[in-house]
Scaffold this motif. Structure first.
Motif, PDB file in Angstrom:
ATOM      1  N   GLY A   1       0.784  -1.233   0.000  1.00 31.34           N
ATOM      2  CA  GLY A   1       0.000   0.000   0.000  1.00 31.34           C
ATOM      3  C   GLY A   1       0.818   1.288   0.000  1.00 31.34           C
ATOM      4  N   PHE A   2       2.145   1.170   0.100  1.00 27.47           N
ATOM      5  CA  PHE A   2       2.934   2.402   0.225  1.00 27.47           C
ATOM      6  C   PHE A   2       2.825   3.293  -1.015  1.00 27.47           C
ATOM      7  N   CYS A   3       2.765   2.678  -2.184  1.00 27.56           N
ATOM      8  CA  CYS A   3       2.701   3.472  -3.422  1.00 27.56           C
ATOM      9  C   CYS A   3       1.275   3.838  -3.813  1.00 27.56           C
ATOM     10  N   THR A   4       0.280   3.246  -3.108  1.00 26.08           N
ATOM     11  CA  THR A   4      -1.095   3.259  -3.612  1.00 26.08           C
ATOM     12  C   THR A   4      -1.683   4.668  -3.756  1.00 26.08           C
ATOM     13  N   ALA A   5      -1.497   5.508  -2.756  1.00 27.46           N
ATOM     14  CA  ALA A   5      -2.084   6.855  -2.846  1.00 27.46           C
ATOM     15  C   ALA A   5      -1.530   7.588  -4.069  1.00 27.46           C
ATOM     16  N   GLY A   6      -0.221   7.505  -4.250  1.00 24.03           N
ATOM     17  CA  GLY A   6       0.393   8.186  -5.395  1.00 24.03           C
ATOM     18  C   GLY A   6      -0.066   7.579  -6.712  1.00 24.03           C
ATOM     19  N   MET A   7      -0.162   6.250  -6.741  1.00 25.66           N
ATOM     20  CA  MET A   7      -0.644   5.571  -7.962  1.00 25.66           C
ATOM     21  C   MET A   7      -2.059   6.021  -8.280  1.00 25.66           C
TER      22      MET A   7
ATOM     23  N   GLY B   1       6.038   7.768 -13.661  1.00 24.84           N
ATOM     24  CA  GLY B   1       6.671   8.485 -12.540  1.00 24.84           C
ATOM     25  C   GLY B   1       6.378   7.861 -11.192  1.00 24.84           C
ATOM     26  N   ASN B   2       5.688   6.727 -11.187  1.00 23.90           N
ATOM     27  CA  ASN B   2       5.322   6.089  -9.915  1.00 23.90           C
ATOM     28  C   ASN B   2       5.980   4.718  -9.805  1.00 23.90           C
ATOM     29  N   LEU B   3       6.679   4.501  -8.724  1.00 27.32           N
ATOM     30  CA  LEU B   3       7.345   3.213  -8.500  1.00 27.32           C
ATOM     31  C   LEU B   3       6.586   2.404  -7.453  1.00 27.32           C
ATOM     32  N   CYS B   4       6.482   1.084  -7.707  1.00 26.30           N
ATOM     33  CA  CYS B   4       5.901   0.167  -6.726  1.00 26.30           C
ATOM     34  C   CYS B   4       6.995  -0.795  -6.305  1.00 26.30           C
TER      35      CYS B   4
END
Ligand code: FES
Ligand code: FES
Length: 170
Positions: A102-108, A133-136
């Motif tokens: 879930g760490f990337c989820t808001a940005g994704m 521009g978004n890393l998971c």
């Protein structure tokens, strides 16, 4: 010396005094307690801190809070209409298993929303480009792409009312 600014976040107006060097990310997380927006790299590389400012997706770690004064800011907390009704992007992420740690989820999700607002029927290649521009770090990219594709279908079926602007002070 601190500057007094007004921030419009998720339809609420906050008036607060901030140091001119404080980032929007720090103010959202530390002053407004909106911790859904994450801080990863702090240097514009991971996208975990993505929010919308006046309808454009920006890295909140690279944006000064004073630069965002008077602008409309949307964070992940403002996506859902209520506690019971998630935004179609959030629904689709859950349904397609696009959330791991879930760490990337808001940005994704914020990048997905920006993409879908500007291109309601993206191809898979356009979705992947929109997420560039978004890393998971859990590397669940295929599920995330499926989630955004499903969100596009859902959003076409929904028209969403705008939340009213309520004044608040901090
Ligand atoms: S924390 Fe802002 S881009 Fe990584
Ligand atoms: S779900 Fe863990 S970083 Fe993307």
């Amino acid at each position: 010396m601190k500057q007094q600014i007004s921030l419009n976040v998720n339809g609420d107006t906050y008036t607060l005094a901030v140091e001119p060097w404080k980032t929007l990310n720090e103010v959202l997380r530390e002053d407004l307690n909106l911790t859904g927006t994450k801080l990863g790299c702090g240097s514009g590389d991971c996208g975990a801190c993505t929010v919308m400012v006046d309808g454009r997706s920006v890295s909140s770690c690279l944006t000064l809070a004073v630069e965002a004064a008077g602008k409309e800011i949307l964070t992940v907390e403002g996506l859902a209409e209520s506690g019971e009704k998630l935004h179609p992007v959030q629904e689709a992420f859950l349904e397609k298993g696009a959330v791991q740690c879930g760490f990337c989820t808001a940005g994704m999700e914020m990048s997905a929303l920006f993409l879908l607002n500007n291109n309601p029927s993206p191809t898979e290649a356009e979705i992947r480009r929109g997420l560039s521009g978004n890393l998971c770090r859990c590397t669940g990219y295929n599920k995330i792409v499926e989630g955004i594709s499903s969100a596009a279908q859902k959003m076409k079926k929904e028209t969403r009312p705008k939340k009213p602007n309520r004044p608040r002070r901090r």
